[in-house]
Design an enzyme around this catalytic site. Structure first.
Site, PDB file in Angstrom:
ATOM      1  N   LYS A  13      58.682  59.531  54.750  1.00 21.97           N
ATOM      2  CA  LYS A  13      58.086  58.519  53.626  1.00 21.97           C
ATOM      3  C   LYS A  13      56.689  58.392  54.094  1.00 21.97           C
ATOM      4  O   LYS A  13      55.871  58.524  53.052  1.00 21.97           O
ATOM      5  CB  LYS A  13      59.273  57.417  53.465  1.00 21.97           C
ATOM      6  CG  LYS A  13      60.594  57.625  53.428  1.00 21.97           C
ATOM      7  CD  LYS A  13      61.063  56.436  53.382  1.00 21.97           C
ATOM      8  CE  LYS A  13      61.148  55.437  54.702  1.00 21.97           C
ATOM      9  NZ  LYS A  13      61.900  56.041  55.752  1.00 21.97           N
ATOM     10  N   ARG A  88      65.131  48.382  49.962  1.00 27.99           N
ATOM     11  CA  ARG A  88      66.119  48.925  51.110  1.00 27.99           C
ATOM     12  C   ARG A  88      67.448  48.483  50.917  1.00 27.99           C
ATOM     13  O   ARG A  88      68.419  48.835  51.747  1.00 27.99           O
ATOM     14  CB  ARG A  88      65.488  48.684  52.305  1.00 27.99           C
ATOM     15  CG  ARG A  88      64.943  49.489  53.149  1.00 27.99           C
ATOM     16  CD  ARG A  88      64.527  48.871  54.492  1.00 27.99           C
ATOM     17  NE  ARG A  88      64.176  49.750  55.491  1.00 27.99           N
ATOM     18  CZ  ARG A  88      63.124  50.533  55.944  1.00 27.99           C
ATOM     19  NH1 ARG A  88      62.173  50.302  55.258  1.00 27.99           N
ATOM     20  NH2 ARG A  88      63.306  51.108  57.013  1.00 27.99           N
ATOM     21  N   ARG A 127      57.531  60.712  67.698  1.00 29.44           N
ATOM     22  CA  ARG A 127      56.354  60.291  66.838  1.00 29.44           C
ATOM     23  C   ARG A 127      55.362  59.322  67.479  1.00 29.44           C
ATOM     24  O   ARG A 127      55.841  58.716  68.567  1.00 29.44           O
ATOM     25  CB  ARG A 127      57.011  59.372  65.721  1.00 29.44           C
ATOM     26  CG  ARG A 127      55.736  58.375  64.901  1.00 29.44           C
ATOM     27  CD  ARG A 127      56.165  57.950  63.578  1.00 29.44           C
ATOM     28  NE  ARG A 127      57.246  57.049  63.730  1.00 29.44           N
ATOM     29  CZ  ARG A 127      57.938  56.472  62.841  1.00 29.44           C
ATOM     30  NH1 ARG A 127      57.544  56.854  61.735  1.00 29.44           N
ATOM     31  NH2 ARG A 127      58.976  55.758  62.953  1.00 29.44           N
ATOM     32  N   ARG A 160      55.706  53.628  68.410  1.00 31.11           N
ATOM     33  CA  ARG A 160      56.284  52.491  67.740  1.00 31.11           C
ATOM     34  C   ARG A 160      57.582  51.855  68.887  1.00 31.11           C
ATOM     35  O   ARG A 160      58.376  52.453  69.161  1.00 31.11           O
ATOM     36  CB  ARG A 160      56.880  52.736  66.769  1.00 31.11           C
ATOM     37  CG  ARG A 160      55.934  52.295  65.253  1.00 31.11           C
ATOM     38  CD  ARG A 160      56.222  52.810  64.149  1.00 31.11           C
ATOM     39  NE  ARG A 160      57.371  52.365  63.491  1.00 31.11           N
ATOM     40  CZ  ARG A 160      57.828  52.691  62.396  1.00 31.11           C
ATOM     41  NH1 ARG A 160      57.137  53.317  61.589  1.00 31.11           N
ATOM     42  NH2 ARG A 160      59.121  52.347  61.732  1.00 31.11           N
ATOM     43  N   ARG A 171      68.638  51.730  63.637  1.00 32.18           N
ATOM     44  CA  ARG A 171      67.913  51.960  62.323  1.00 32.18           C
ATOM     45  C   ARG A 171      68.567  53.069  61.360  1.00 32.18           C
ATOM     46  O   ARG A 171      68.738  52.863  60.061  1.00 32.18           O
ATOM     47  CB  ARG A 171      66.481  52.504  62.484  1.00 32.18           C
ATOM     48  CG  ARG A 171      65.570  51.121  62.964  1.00 32.18           C
ATOM     49  CD  ARG A 171      64.363  51.839  63.661  1.00 32.18           C
ATOM     50  NE  ARG A 171      63.624  52.304  62.821  1.00 32.18           N
ATOM     51  CZ  ARG A 171      62.772  53.322  63.116  1.00 32.18           C
ATOM     52  NH1 ARG A 171      62.450  53.740  64.367  1.00 32.18           N
ATOM     53  NH2 ARG A 171      61.860  54.015  62.294  1.00 32.18           N
TER      54      ARG A 171
HETATM   55  P1  AP5 Z   1      57.144  59.343  59.152  1.00 32.63           P
HETATM   56  O1  AP5 Z   1      56.495  59.986  57.782  1.00 32.63           O
HETATM   57  O2  AP5 Z   1      56.472  58.656  59.938  1.00 32.63           O
HETATM   58  O3  AP5 Z   1      58.740  58.891  58.583  1.00 32.63           O
HETATM   59  P2  AP5 Z   1      59.280  57.658  57.711  1.00 32.63           P
HETATM   60  O4  AP5 Z   1      60.121  58.142  56.825  1.00 32.63           O
HETATM   61  O5  AP5 Z   1      57.918  56.999  57.096  1.00 32.63           O
HETATM   62  O6  AP5 Z   1      59.758  56.722  58.867  1.00 32.63           O
HETATM   63  P3  AP5 Z   1      59.742  55.229  59.316  1.00 32.63           P
HETATM   64  O7  AP5 Z   1      60.321  55.316  60.671  1.00 32.63           O
HETATM   65  O8  AP5 Z   1      58.252  54.638  59.075  1.00 32.63           O
HETATM   66  O9  AP5 Z   1      60.626  54.700  58.090  1.00 32.63           O
HETATM   67  P4  AP5 Z   1      61.537  53.418  58.487  1.00 32.63           P
HETATM   68  O10 AP5 Z   1      61.984  53.531  57.045  1.00 32.63           O
HETATM   69  O11 AP5 Z   1      62.312  53.329  59.606  1.00 32.63           O
HETATM   70  O12 AP5 Z   1      60.281  52.343  58.878  1.00 32.63           O
HETATM   71  P5  AP5 Z   1      59.763  51.154  58.178  1.00 32.63           P
HETATM   72  O13 AP5 Z   1      58.177  51.378  58.592  1.00 32.63           O
HETATM   73  O14 AP5 Z   1      59.836  51.562  56.717  1.00 32.63           O
HETATM   74  O15 AP5 Z   1      57.818  60.557  59.942  1.00 32.63           O
HETATM   75  C1  AP5 Z   1      58.377  60.479  61.292  1.00 32.63           C
HETATM   76  C2  AP5 Z   1      57.821  61.531  62.195  1.00 32.63           C
HETATM   77  O16 AP5 Z   1      58.167  62.816  61.763  1.00 32.63           O
HETATM   78  C3  AP5 Z   1      56.329  61.561  62.402  1.00 32.63           C
HETATM   79  O17 AP5 Z   1      55.809  61.865  63.738  1.00 32.63           O
HETATM   80  C4  AP5 Z   1      55.726  62.860  61.606  1.00 32.63           C
HETATM   81  O18 AP5 Z   1      54.858  63.433  62.147  1.00 32.63           O
HETATM   82  C5  AP5 Z   1      56.979  63.711  61.544  1.00 32.63           C
HETATM   83  N1  AP5 Z   1      57.244  64.638  60.178  1.00 32.63           N
HETATM   84  C6  AP5 Z   1      57.130  63.917  58.878  1.00 32.63           C
HETATM   85  N2  AP5 Z   1      57.388  64.904  58.082  1.00 32.63           N
HETATM   86  C7  AP5 Z   1      57.687  66.154  58.670  1.00 32.63           C
HETATM   87  C8  AP5 Z   1      57.998  67.298  58.218  1.00 32.63           C
HETATM   88  N3  AP5 Z   1      57.904  67.867  57.058  1.00 32.63           N
HETATM   89  N4  AP5 Z   1      58.089  68.448  59.261  1.00 32.63           N
HETATM   90  C9  AP5 Z   1      57.823  68.104  60.547  1.00 32.63           C
HETATM   91  N5  AP5 Z   1      57.563  66.660  60.952  1.00 32.63           N
HETATM   92  C10 AP5 Z   1      57.600  65.822  60.140  1.00 32.63           C
HETATM   93  O19 AP5 Z   1      60.197  49.923  58.431  1.00 32.63           O
HETATM   94  C11 AP5 Z   1      60.403  49.454  59.912  1.00 32.63           C
HETATM   95  C12 AP5 Z   1      61.129  48.242  60.008  1.00 32.63           C
HETATM   96  O20 AP5 Z   1      60.545  47.217  59.268  1.00 32.63           O
HETATM   97  C13 AP5 Z   1      62.499  48.364  59.350  1.00 32.63           C
HETATM   98  O21 AP5 Z   1      63.402  48.776  60.417  1.00 32.63           O
HETATM   99  C14 AP5 Z   1      63.091  46.866  59.202  1.00 32.63           C
HETATM  100  O22 AP5 Z   1      63.142  46.002  60.005  1.00 32.63           O
HETATM  101  C15 AP5 Z   1      61.546  46.414  58.526  1.00 32.63           C
HETATM  102  N6  AP5 Z   1      61.535  46.576  57.099  1.00 32.63           N
HETATM  103  C16 AP5 Z   1      60.483  47.415  56.390  1.00 32.63           C
HETATM  104  N7  AP5 Z   1      60.954  47.093  55.125  1.00 32.63           N
HETATM  105  C17 AP5 Z   1      62.019  46.663  54.936  1.00 32.63           C
HETATM  106  C18 AP5 Z   1      62.709  46.346  53.673  1.00 32.63           C
HETATM  107  N8  AP5 Z   1      62.371  46.662  52.370  1.00 32.63           N
HETATM  108  N9  AP5 Z   1      63.808  45.382  53.920  1.00 32.63           N
HETATM  109  C19 AP5 Z   1      64.111  45.063  55.121  1.00 32.63           C
HETATM  110  N10 AP5 Z   1      63.406  45.350  56.236  1.00 32.63           N
HETATM  111  C20 AP5 Z   1      62.471  46.007  56.168  1.00 32.63           C
END
Ligand code: AP5
Ligand code: ZN
Length: 216
Positions: A13, A88, A127, A160, A171
């Protein structure tokens, strides 16, 4: 364009959002990034959120909804936005709908990035993110030019705290339980675009671009 990036942890994402910003010049709103910034600054919000984040649990709905709708109220969102990691839960999605409807706005498309669990675990544990500017890399898939150093700003690359194997697995479980029902929610609304997020970045981004262009 008003779009949501939906998908499990590690689906790409944040990575896709960075490419969308570059091409379409609309703001990227990541609730995860907002929480991490607050944790870094040591704010009250950061303190509250970190308890949940470090366990891989969701931050309570009321807290997240307030932060997201607050951000969406800013002027730069008038021309469109990319929501990443919000909503979410079904409750968050319903509240977002209410918020947008009250403003006479509606979503253009929901991009659902599909990636299998084995790939997700490899992406999360591999990552590395820049401590300074937040840019994201991967030790195998997207290595920085110089090990441990950010290509963008020269900052230090770190893991992270929620990307260790145990928290990452939790997660994914939380996603399956609480976030996956949103696929059905937006399918019923007729605005979902399912995209294979396991493909190399240029390939998956081409599909994302097409889905965004199709809404125009
Ligand atoms: P990356 O693009 O970083 O993936 P992502 O989908 O953004 O993953 P996140 O881990 O950031 O999502 P998340 O939803 O768990 O975390 P968030 O920060 O929202 O890619 C991942 C890796 O793969 C990278 O190393 C990249 O280089 C590689 N990659 C990407 N695309 C690729 C491809 N095509 N091919 C090969 N490699 C690739 O949330 C964190 C925490 O915050 C949650 O756990 C929760 O506690 C809280 N939180 C956030 N939002 C909410 C909400 N709305 N409600 C409640 N709690 C929330
Ligand atoms: Zn950097």
């Amino acid at each position: 364009i008003r779009t949501i990036l939906l998908g499990p942890p590690g689906a790409g994402k944040g990575t896709q959002a960075a490419k969308i910003v570059e091409k379409y010049q609309i703001p990227h709103i990541s609730t995860g990034d907002i929480f991490r910034e607050n944790i870094k600054q040591g704010t009250e919000l950061g303190k509250k959120a970190s308890e949940y984040i470090n366990r891989g649990e969701l931050v309570p709905d009321d807290l997240v909804i307030e932060i997201a709708t607050d951000r969406l109220t800013r002027d730069d969102c008038k021309a469109g936005f990319i929501l990443d990691g919000f909503p979410r839960t079904v409750h968050q999605a319903e509240e977002l709908d209410k918020f947008l409807t009250a403003r006479g706005e509606k979503l253009s498309v929901v991009i659902n990035l599909e990636v299998g669990e084995d790939v997700l675990m490899k992406r999360l544990t591999g990552r590395r993110v820049c401590k300074k500017c937040g840019a994201s890399f991967h030790v195998v898939n997207m290595p920085p030019k110089q090990e441990g150093i950010c290509d963008v700003c020269g900052g230090e690359l770190i893991q992270r705290p929620d990307d260790n194997e145990e928290t990452a697995a939790n997660r994914i479980a939380v996603y399956n339980d609480q976030t996956k029902p949103l696929i059905d929610y937006y399918e019923k609304a007729g605005i979902i675009a399912n995209i294979d997020g396991s493909k190399p970045l240029e390939e998956s981004f081409a599909s994302v671009s097409k889905a965004l262009d199709d809404t125009a």
